[in-house]
Design a protein around this motif. Structure first.
Motif, PDB file in Angstrom:
ATOM      1  N   LEU A   1      -1.349   9.964  -0.056  1.00  0.00           N
ATOM      2  CA  LEU A   1      -1.832  10.533   1.194  1.00  0.00           C
ATOM      3  C   LEU A   1      -2.205   9.410   2.145  1.00  0.00           C
ATOM      4  CD1 LEU A   1      -4.069  13.408  -0.212  1.00  0.00           C
ATOM      5  CD2 LEU A   1      -1.745  13.565   0.685  1.00  0.00           C
ATOM      6  N   LEU A   2      -1.748   9.505   3.388  1.00  0.00           N
ATOM      7  CA  LEU A   2      -2.038   8.502   4.413  1.00  0.00           C
ATOM      8  C   LEU A   2      -2.950   9.104   5.471  1.00  0.00           C
ATOM      9  CD1 LEU A   2       1.573   7.121   5.116  1.00  0.00           C
ATOM     10  CD2 LEU A   2      -0.100   6.277   3.457  1.00  0.00           C
ATOM     11  N   GLY A   3      -3.902   8.289   5.950  1.00  0.00           N
ATOM     12  CA  GLY A   3      -4.757   8.664   7.060  1.00  0.00           C
ATOM     13  C   GLY A   3      -4.446   7.791   8.266  1.00  0.00           C
ATOM     14  N   PRO A   4      -5.179   7.969   9.365  1.00  0.00           N
ATOM     15  CA  PRO A   4      -4.926   7.180  10.575  1.00  0.00           C
ATOM     16  C   PRO A   4      -4.994   5.677  10.311  1.00  0.00           C
ATOM     17  CG  PRO A   4      -6.464   8.956  11.022  1.00  0.00           C
ATOM     18  CD  PRO A   4      -6.268   8.921   9.536  1.00  0.00           C
ATOM     19  N   GLY A   5      -3.984   4.955  10.818  1.00  0.00           N
ATOM     20  CA  GLY A   5      -3.924   3.504  10.672  1.00  0.00           C
ATOM     21  C   GLY A   5      -3.329   3.042   9.355  1.00  0.00           C
ATOM     22  N   GLN A   6      -2.984   3.981   8.483  1.00  0.00           N
ATOM     23  CA  GLN A   6      -2.444   3.609   7.175  1.00  0.00           C
ATOM     24  C   GLN A   6      -0.936   3.798   7.133  1.00  0.00           C
ATOM     25  OE1 GLN A   6      -4.775   6.193   4.592  1.00  0.00           O
ATOM     26  NE2 GLN A   6      -6.104   4.461   4.062  1.00  0.00           N
ATOM     27  N   GLY A   7      -0.313   3.012   6.251  1.00  0.00           N
ATOM     28  CA  GLY A   7       1.120   3.108   6.073  1.00  0.00           C
ATOM     29  C   GLY A   7       1.502   2.844   4.638  1.00  0.00           C
ATOM     30  N   VAL A   8       2.768   3.140   4.324  1.00  0.00           N
ATOM     31  CA  VAL A   8       3.293   2.893   2.987  1.00  0.00           C
ATOM     32  C   VAL A   8       4.770   2.561   3.101  1.00  0.00           C
ATOM     33  CG1 VAL A   8       3.862   5.321   2.490  1.00  0.00           C
ATOM     34  CG2 VAL A   8       3.355   3.755   0.604  1.00  0.00           C
ATOM     35  N   ASN A   9       5.232   1.686   2.218  1.00  0.00           N
ATOM     36  CA  ASN A   9       6.653   1.367   2.113  1.00  0.00           C
ATOM     37  C   ASN A   9       7.166   2.022   0.838  1.00  0.00           C
ATOM     38  OD1 ASN A   9       6.534  -0.333   4.388  1.00  0.00           O
ATOM     39  ND2 ASN A   9       5.845  -2.021   3.119  1.00  0.00           N
ATOM     40  N   VAL A  10       8.294   2.739   0.953  1.00  0.00           N
ATOM     41  CA  VAL A  10       8.857   3.431  -0.203  1.00  0.00           C
ATOM     42  C   VAL A  10      10.239   2.843  -0.477  1.00  0.00           C
ATOM     43  CG1 VAL A  10       9.497   5.650  -1.199  1.00  0.00           C
ATOM     44  CG2 VAL A  10       7.641   5.536   0.489  1.00  0.00           C
ATOM     45  N   SER A  11      10.393   2.268  -1.678  1.00  0.00           N
ATOM     46  CA  SER A  11      11.689   1.737  -2.099  1.00  0.00           C
ATOM     47  C   SER A  11      11.827   1.960  -3.597  1.00  0.00           C
ATOM     48  CB  SER A  11      11.824   0.259  -1.736  1.00  0.00           C
ATOM     49  OG  SER A  11      10.815  -0.494  -2.370  1.00  0.00           O
ATOM     50  N   ASP A  12      13.053   1.933  -4.074  1.00  0.00           N
ATOM     51  CA  ASP A  12      13.320   2.163  -5.491  1.00  0.00           C
ATOM     52  C   ASP A  12      12.636   1.104  -6.353  1.00  0.00           C
ATOM     53  OD1 ASP A  12      14.890   4.364  -4.913  1.00  0.00           O
ATOM     54  OD2 ASP A  12      16.761   3.221  -4.895  1.00  0.00           O
ATOM     55  N   GLY A  13      12.002   1.568  -7.427  1.00  0.00           N
ATOM     56  CA  GLY A  13      11.432   0.653  -8.401  1.00  0.00           C
ATOM     57  C   GLY A  13      10.119   0.003  -8.012  1.00  0.00           C
ATOM     58  N   GLN A  14       9.593   0.289  -6.824  1.00  0.00           N
ATOM     59  CA  GLN A  14       8.331  -0.310  -6.376  1.00  0.00           C
ATOM     60  C   GLN A  14       7.263   0.779  -6.272  1.00  0.00           C
ATOM     61  OE1 GLN A  14       7.905  -3.643  -5.915  1.00  0.00           O
ATOM     62  NE2 GLN A  14      10.011  -3.794  -6.676  1.00  0.00           N
ATOM     63  N   PRO A  15       6.021   0.479  -6.652  1.00  0.00           N
ATOM     64  CA  PRO A  15       4.954   1.483  -6.530  1.00  0.00           C
ATOM     65  C   PRO A  15       4.647   1.766  -5.052  1.00  0.00           C
ATOM     66  CG  PRO A  15       4.052  -0.633  -7.186  1.00  0.00           C
ATOM     67  CD  PRO A  15       5.549  -0.781  -7.201  1.00  0.00           C
ATOM     68  N   LEU A  16       4.169   2.981  -4.788  1.00  0.00           N
ATOM     69  CA  LEU A  16       3.769   3.346  -3.432  1.00  0.00           C
ATOM     70  C   LEU A  16       2.323   2.905  -3.237  1.00  0.00           C
ATOM     71  CD1 LEU A  16       6.297   5.120  -3.895  1.00  0.00           C
ATOM     72  CD2 LEU A  16       5.217   6.842  -2.490  1.00  0.00           C
ATOM     73  N   VAL A  17       2.132   1.898  -2.392  1.00  0.00           N
ATOM     74  CA  VAL A  17       0.806   1.327  -2.158  1.00  0.00           C
ATOM     75  C   VAL A  17       0.413   1.594  -0.704  1.00  0.00           C
ATOM     76  CG1 VAL A  17      -0.571  -0.784  -2.151  1.00  0.00           C
ATOM     77  CG2 VAL A  17       1.222  -0.469  -3.874  1.00  0.00           C
ATOM     78  N   VAL A  18      -0.665   2.340  -0.520  1.00  0.00           N
ATOM     79  CA  VAL A  18      -1.171   2.647   0.819  1.00  0.00           C
ATOM     80  C   VAL A  18      -1.963   1.450   1.327  1.00  0.00           C
ATOM     81  CG1 VAL A  18      -2.673   4.167   2.163  1.00  0.00           C
ATOM     82  CG2 VAL A  18      -1.282   5.110   0.292  1.00  0.00           C
ATOM     83  N   THR A  19      -1.632   1.012   2.564  1.00  0.00           N
ATOM     84  CA  THR A  19      -2.355  -0.110   3.169  1.00  0.00           C
ATOM     85  C   THR A  19      -2.699   0.225   4.615  1.00  0.00           C
ATOM     86  OG1 THR A  19      -0.310  -1.185   3.916  1.00  0.00           O
ATOM     87  CG2 THR A  19      -1.148  -1.825   1.751  1.00  0.00           C
ATOM     88  N   THR A  20      -3.723  -0.445   5.126  1.00  0.00           N
ATOM     89  CA  THR A  20      -4.016  -0.380   6.555  1.00  0.00           C
ATOM     90  C   THR A  20      -3.125  -1.421   7.217  1.00  0.00           C
ATOM     91  OG1 THR A  20      -6.291   0.296   6.160  1.00  0.00           O
ATOM     92  CG2 THR A  20      -5.789  -0.655   8.327  1.00  0.00           C
ATOM     93  N   TRP A  21      -2.302  -0.956   8.155  1.00  0.00           N
ATOM     94  CA  TRP A  21      -1.326  -1.864   8.763  1.00  0.00           C
ATOM     95  C   TRP A  21      -2.002  -2.788   9.762  1.00  0.00           C
ATOM     96  CZ3 TRP A  21       4.059   0.584  10.069  1.00  0.00           C
ATOM     97  CH2 TRP A  21       4.688   0.967   8.881  1.00  0.00           C
ATOM     98  N   PRO A  22      -1.596  -4.066   9.784  1.00  0.00           N
ATOM     99  CA  PRO A  22      -2.127  -4.990  10.796  1.00  0.00           C
ATOM    100  C   PRO A  22      -1.676  -4.565  12.198  1.00  0.00           C
ATOM    101  CG  PRO A  22      -0.538  -6.103   9.332  1.00  0.00           C
ATOM    102  CD  PRO A  22      -0.648  -4.689   8.872  1.00  0.00           C
ATOM    103  N   GLN A  23      -2.500  -4.881  13.171  1.00  0.00           N
ATOM    104  CA  GLN A  23      -2.222  -4.471  14.552  1.00  0.00           C
ATOM    105  C   GLN A  23      -0.861  -4.957  15.038  1.00  0.00           C
ATOM    106  OE1 GLN A  23      -3.933  -2.226  16.221  1.00  0.00           O
ATOM    107  NE2 GLN A  23      -2.386  -2.320  17.810  1.00  0.00           N
ATOM    108  N   ALA A  24      -0.439  -6.140  14.625  1.00  0.00           N
ATOM    109  CA  ALA A  24       0.854  -6.679  15.075  1.00  0.00           C
ATOM    110  C   ALA A  24       2.008  -5.801  14.586  1.00  0.00           C
ATOM    111  CB  ALA A  24       1.030  -8.115  14.581  1.00  0.00           C
ATOM    112  N   ARG A  25       1.923  -5.331  13.348  1.00  0.00           N
ATOM    113  CA  ARG A  25       2.990  -4.466  12.817  1.00  0.00           C
ATOM    114  C   ARG A  25       2.992  -3.114  13.529  1.00  0.00           C
ATOM    115  NH1 ARG A  25       4.296  -2.677   6.514  1.00  0.00           N
ATOM    116  NH2 ARG A  25       6.297  -1.710   7.028  1.00  0.00           N
TER     117      ARG A  25
END
Length: 197
Positions: free
Chosen positions: A163-187
């Motif tokens: 589950l993602l909230g405001p300011g959070q993101g996740v990268n989804v790719s094969d074989g990698q865990p889904l890790v929720v992070t707060t994205w840096p302002q530049a991204r």
């Protein structure tokens, strides 16, 4: 106010710019005969042409180039011009329940209280009930970022939901865990710039 092709057509007909019958040419003179194409060319750059797609209209925008799908019940999907986006399922007669995004990025706004909506990508499913979020698809990964509200993200088979909230993101790719992070302002700024924000 956006002017669609239908509205422009009606306006021009009301103003008698369309010269069809020979009698009208005689009555209005040759000035209007030449004025219609000139007016159309002058108005063309500022007109948003809407094209029906189910219960959604499609509008092309520039700087940066993108396409906006506006659907009834408060769904707005803004996709990069090169994005491979398809309307998949019809949730009801007012708007689709899902869209498929196979490349590039889309910014999605779903007004609360209008039922579920999801974006399907080769790597993920991003499902919401009311929010603003972005989905960015690459060859080997899908990234999801939430501007406002909440989004559940899972793999295409429905597993590994986060589950993602405001300011959070996740990268989804094969074989990698889904890790929720707060994205840096530049991204965030880089992604939002792709939608003129």
């Amino acid at each position: 106010m956006e002017i669609t092709a239908i509205m422009l057509s009606q306006l021009l007909r009301q103003q008698a710019f369309f010269v069809k019958p020979r009698e009208r040419v005689m009555r209005t003179g040759t000035v209007r005969k030449f004025l219609a194409p000139i007016c159309f060319l002058i108005l063309l750059p500022s007109v948003s042409f809407a094209q029906g797609k189910g219960a959604c209209t499609q509008t092309q925008l520039g700087d940066p180039p993108r396409i906006v799908y506006r659907c009834e019940s408060g769904l707005v999907v803004e996709a990069e011009a090169a994005a491979a986006l398809q309307i998949e399922g019809q949730q009801d007669q007012n708007r689709p329940g899902e869209m498929r995004l196979d490349s590039d990025a889309a910014l999605i706004e779903v007004k609360p209280g209008n039922g579920p909506f999801q974006i399907l990508t080769p790597h993920a499913i991003a499902a919401v009930r009311g929010t603003i979020y972005a989905v960015d698809v690459h060859d080997d990964m899908t990234s999801v970022f939430v501007v406002r509200g909440g989004v559940s993200v899972s793999r295409p088979d429905g597993s590994d939901t986060v589950l993602l909230g405001p300011g959070q993101g996740v990268n989804v790719s094969d074989g990698q865990p889904l890790v929720v992070t707060t994205w840096p302002q530049a991204r965030v700024a880089s992604l939002m710039a792709r939608f003129g924000r």
